[in-house]
Design a protein around this motif. Structure first.
Motif, mmCIF file in Angstrom:
data_model
loop_
_atom_site.group_PDB
_atom_site.id
_atom_site.type_symbol
_atom_site.label_atom_id
_atom_site.label_comp_id
_atom_site.label_asym_id
_atom_site.label_seq_id
_atom_site.Cartn_x
_atom_site.Cartn_y
_atom_site.Cartn_z
ATOM 1 N N LYS A 203 0.824 -1.220 0.000
ATOM 2 C CA LYS A 203 0.000 0.000 0.000
ATOM 3 C C LYS A 203 0.851 1.259 0.000
ATOM 4 N N THR A 204 1.868 1.292 0.860
ATOM 5 C CA THR A 204 2.681 2.501 0.997
ATOM 6 C C THR A 204 3.449 2.801 -0.282
ATOM 7 N N THR A 205 4.041 1.791 -0.871
ATOM 8 C CA THR A 205 4.781 1.988 -2.130
ATOM 9 C C THR A 205 3.848 2.453 -3.235
ATOM 10 N N LEU A 206 2.654 1.889 -3.283
ATOM 11 C CA LEU A 206 1.670 2.282 -4.290
ATOM 12 C C LEU A 206 1.265 3.747 -4.107
ATOM 13 N N ILE A 207 1.011 4.139 -2.872
ATOM 14 C CA ILE A 207 0.652 5.529 -2.591
ATOM 15 C C ILE A 207 1.783 6.462 -2.995
ATOM 16 N N ASP A 208 3.014 6.075 -2.710
ATOM 17 C CA ASP A 208 4.162 6.911 -3.055
ATOM 18 C C ASP A 208 4.260 7.123 -4.560
ATOM 19 N N GLU A 209 3.957 6.090 -5.331
ATOM 20 C CA GLU A 209 3.970 6.218 -6.788
ATOM 21 C C GLU A 209 2.836 7.116 -7.276
ATOM 22 N N LEU A 210 1.692 7.035 -6.644
ATOM 23 C CA LEU A 210 0.577 7.917 -7.010
ATOM 24 C C LEU A 210 0.908 9.370 -6.681
ATOM 25 N N VAL A 211 1.601 9.594 -5.559
ATOM 26 C CA VAL A 211 2.021 10.945 -5.191
ATOM 27 C C VAL A 211 2.952 11.514 -6.255
ATOM 28 N N LEU A 212 3.872 10.706 -6.759
ATOM 29 C CA LEU A 212 4.777 11.158 -7.826
ATOM 30 C C LEU A 212 3.999 11.633 -9.043
ATOM 31 N N ARG A 213 2.993 10.895 -9.434
ATOM 32 C CA ARG A 213 2.195 11.268 -10.596
ATOM 33 C C ARG A 213 1.396 12.541 -10.333
ATOM 34 N N PHE A 214 0.896 12.681 -9.117
ATOM 35 C CA PHE A 214 0.170 13.897 -8.769
ATOM 36 C C PHE A 214 1.080 15.110 -8.824
ATOM 37 N N LEU A 215 2.267 15.014 -8.254
ATOM 38 C CA LEU A 215 3.190 16.144 -8.229
ATOM 39 C C LEU A 215 3.602 16.549 -9.642
ATOM 40 N N ASN A 216 3.790 15.561 -10.505
ATOM 41 C CA ASN A 216 4.182 15.863 -11.884
ATOM 42 C C ASN A 216 3.040 16.505 -12.668
ATOM 43 N N GLN A 217 1.815 16.093 -12.388
ATOM 44 C CA GLN A 217 0.666 16.603 -13.140
ATOM 45 C C GLN A 217 0.167 17.938 -12.603
ATOM 46 N N ASN A 218 0.418 18.208 -11.318
ATOM 47 C CA ASN A 218 -0.097 19.422 -10.681
ATOM 48 C C ASN A 218 1.055 20.209 -10.065
ATOM 49 N N PRO A 219 1.737 21.043 -10.864
ATOM 50 C CA PRO A 219 2.944 21.733 -10.390
ATOM 51 C C PRO A 219 2.740 22.599 -9.156
ATOM 52 N N LYS A 220 1.521 23.034 -8.893
ATOM 53 C CA LYS A 220 1.272 23.878 -7.731
ATOM 54 C C LYS A 220 0.352 23.211 -6.708
ATOM 55 N N GLY A 221 -0.039 21.981 -6.969
ATOM 56 C CA GLY A 221 -0.980 21.299 -6.083
ATOM 57 C C GLY A 221 -0.320 20.768 -4.823
ATOM 58 N N ARG A 222 -1.154 20.461 -3.826
ATOM 59 C CA ARG A 222 -0.684 19.886 -2.568
ATOM 60 C C ARG A 222 -1.510 18.659 -2.233
ATOM 61 N N ILE A 223 -0.866 17.722 -1.554
ATOM 62 C CA ILE A 223 -1.521 16.484 -1.185
ATOM 63 C C ILE A 223 -1.186 16.154 0.265
ATOM 64 N N ALA A 224 -2.142 15.582 0.991
ATOM 65 C CA ALA A 224 -1.930 15.173 2.376
ATOM 66 C C ALA A 224 -2.094 13.662 2.493
ATOM 67 N N ILE A 225 -1.286 13.069 3.370
ATOM 68 C CA ILE A 225 -1.337 11.624 3.609
ATOM 69 C C ILE A 225 -1.490 11.398 5.111
ATOM 70 N N LEU A 226 -2.458 10.575 5.472
ATOM 71 C CA LEU A 226 -2.668 10.192 6.863
ATOM 72 C C LEU A 226 -2.476 8.680 6.930
ATOM 73 N N SER A 227 -1.369 8.242 7.541
ATOM 74 C CA SER A 227 -1.058 6.809 7.545
ATOM 75 C C SER A 227 -1.112 6.257 8.961
ATOM 76 N N HIS A 228 -1.385 4.961 9.064
ATOM 77 C CA HIS A 228 -1.603 4.316 10.362
ATOM 78 C C HIS A 228 -0.708 3.093 10.546
ATOM 79 N N ASP A 229 -0.278 2.910 11.799
ATOM 80 C CA ASP A 229 0.419 1.699 12.207
ATOM 81 C C ASP A 229 -0.165 1.230 13.531
ATOM 82 N N PRO A 230 -0.075 -0.067 13.819
ATOM 83 C CA PRO A 230 -0.764 -0.604 14.999
ATOM 84 C C PRO A 230 -0.054 -0.309 16.316
ATOM 85 N N SER A 231 -0.842 -0.186 17.376
ATOM 86 C CA SER A 231 -0.317 -0.089 18.740
ATOM 87 C C SER A 231 -1.451 -0.388 19.702
ATOM 88 N N VAL A 232 -1.113 -0.615 20.960
ATOM 89 C CA VAL A 232 -2.127 -0.806 21.996
ATOM 90 C C VAL A 232 -2.106 0.416 22.906
#
Length: 389
Positions: A203-232
Motif C-alpha cells: 500500500k505505501t509503495t503504491l501511494i508513493d507512486e501515485l504521489v509522484l504522478r500527482f506532483l508531476n501533473q499538478n505543479p502547484k498542487g498539494r496532497i496530504a497523507i494520513l497513515s496508520h500503524d498498529p499499537s495498543v
C-alpha cells in the motif's frame, strides 16, 4: 491517560547504516514511545520537514559516516529558522563521534550524544525523562503546516485523555489571523481516498507512486497523507511508512503518521477528526492509509468522509475460499492486485474478477507492480482516482 512521547529517528544522507537505529527504535517502542522512523539516506530538509509535520518532541539521528558536527548543526539551524525551536535533537554514532565532537555539537544546540557502550536502558530513560514532560506554552506557528501539525496533535491528545469534543476544541482558531487556510467546501472539489488491505500488499509503495504522478501533473498542487500503524493503549509504536516513501519527501506533501492506540479495524480513535481537519484544509487530495487489515475489516464504512476506497491485495491471499471471506471486496470502489509480476498473479486476477462480478457494483480491478518505474497499472489507477468526481 496522556499521549505517548513521539520522536522521529533518522539516518543522514550518504549513510546506510541502519542496524543500530533499528535496534534502538525497538527498545523505545517497548517502553511506550511512538517512533516515527524516517529511514536512512535522509537530508536535513527531509528530517526537519518530517519532524514539523509529525510534531515530534525530539529528533534522534544515528550517524556513522562522519560529517556529524555540520549535519546536526544544520538540522538545528533549520528547525530554528522554521520556528520549531521546541523540537530537540539528540543522537549517536558508536565510535564515529568523539567526545570532542560531542562537546562541539552540544555548543551548537544538540541535547545529548550517546557513545559506544551506552546501554539501551540508559538511552530510553533519557528520552522518557527529557522529552516526557508536558509541553509549555508554544510559540505561534510560522507556517500553515506547523499550525496544522499542532492541531492534529491537539486532537490526538484530546482523545488520549477521553475528551469527546476533541475536534471542535483542537481546531478552534484562537488568534485574530490564522496561517492555516480552511477550504470553503463550495469553492473547489477536494478528494479523499482511502487505501486499505493486508499487511505486505504494498500500500505505501503504491501511494508513493501515485504521489509522484500527482506532483508531476499538478505543479502547484498539494496532497496530504494520513497513515496508520498498529499499537495498543499506552504503548509505543513504530510509525514506519515514511521510511519507504521516496517521492513523498516534498514540501508539497503533508504526511502525518498515527498509531491506532488500541482501536481495531485499521484506524485510530482520532482518525475521523484528523481526517476532517485535513479535508477542510488547502489540499487537492487527501489519502488515508490503514494498517494491514484482516478479512473482517471495514475501516471506511462508518467514516463518512472518504470519497473513494481502494483495496490493495497481494496475489498470495490463499485459497478461493479465503477470498470469499474478505468483506472489503464487497465494498471497495477499486481493487488492486499489486505485485502482479508474481507467479500466481494471473490466477488471482481471475478469481478476484469472478468475485467482483457477483457483487454487481461496477467495481474496477487493476493489476499493478508499484515497485516498477512507470508501471502502466499505477498509471491506470491514478487516472481512475483523478477522474472520480
Amino acid at each position: 491517560m496522556p499521549s505517548p512521547i513521539r520522536i522521529l529517528t533518522a539516518v543522514p544522507i550518504c549513510d546506510g547504516h541502519d542496524s543500530a537505529i533499528n535496534t534502538i527504535n525497538l527498545e523505545f517502542i517497548r517502553h511506550g514511545i511512538e517512533v516515527v522512523y524516517l529511514g536512512y539516506h535522509r537530508s536535513v530538509g527531509d528530517i526537519v520537514r518530517a519532524a514539523i509535520q509529525e510534531d515530534v518532541r525530539a529528533i534522534g539521528i544515528s550517524s556513522y559516516n562522519g560529517g556529524h558536527i555540520e549535519f546536526f548543526a544544520e538540522v538545528i539551524a533549520l528547525l530554528r529558522k522554521r520556528g520549531a525551536n521546541d523540537i530537540k535533537v539528540f543522537g549517536g554514532g558508536g565510535g564515529t563521534i568523539t567526545h570532542e565532537d560531542a562537546a562541539a555539537m552540544k555548543r551548537k544546540g544538540v541535547d545529548n550524544i550517546f557513545f559506544a557502550g551506552t546501554s539501551l536502558a540508559e538511552m530510553t530513560d533519557y528520552v522518557r525523562k527529557q522529552y516526557g514532560r508536558l509541553r509549555g506554552k508554544r510559540s505561534l506557528p510560522k507556517s500553515p503546516d506547523q499550525e496544522l501539525a499542532h492541531k492534529l496533535t491537539a486532537i490526538e491528545d484530546a482523545y488520549a485523555i477521553g475528551k469527546k469534543s476533541a475536534f471542535a476544541k483542537a481546531t478552534a482558531d484562537r488568534r485574530p489571523t490564522s496561517t492555516l487556510k480552511i477550504r470553503n467546501p463550495q469553492s473547489a472539489i477536494r478528494k479523499v481516498v482511502g487505501f486499505t488491505g493486508p499487511g505486505g500488499a504494498g500500500k505505501t509503495t503504491l501511494i508513493d507512486e501515485l504521489v509522484l504522478r500527482f506532483l508531476n501533473q499538478n505543479p502547484k498542487g498539494r496532497i496530504a497523507i494520513l497513515s496508520h500503524d498498529p499499537s495498543v493503549i499506552g504503548e509505543g509504536a513504530l510509525l514506519g511508512d515514511r521510511a519507504t516513501m521516496i517521492n513523498s519527501q516534498d514540501d508539497r506533501v503533508f504526511m502525518r503518521s498515527m498509531a491506532t492506540r488500541g482501536q481495531g479495524g485499521g484506524l485510530s480513535p482520532a482518525t475521523h477528526d484528523c481526517l476532517t481537519l485535513l479535508a477542510r484544509s488547502e489540499f487537492d487530495y487527501v489519502i488515508i492509509e490503514t494498517v494491514g487489515t484482516g478479512q473482517e475489516a471495514m475501516p471506511f464504512q462508518k467514516n463518512g468522509i472518504v470519497d473513494q476506497t481502494v483495496l490493495v491485495m497481494n496475489p498470495d491471499y490463499g485459497s478461493r475460499l479465503q477470498l470469499q471471506k474478505i468483506v472489503m471486496l464487497d465494498l471497495a470502489d477499486i481493487v488492486v492486485v499489486n505485485k502482479s509480476d508474481l507467479q500466481r498473479a494471473r490466477t488471482a486476477h481471475t478469481e478476484i474478477e469472478q468475485r467482483l462480478e457477483q457483487n454487481r457494483h461496477n467495481q474496477r480491478l487493476i493489476d499493478t507492480v508499484a515497485k516498477r518505474h512507470r508501471d502502466p497499472g499505477v498509471d491506470e489507477l491514478f487516472e481512475l482516482i483523478s477522474d472520480h468526481g
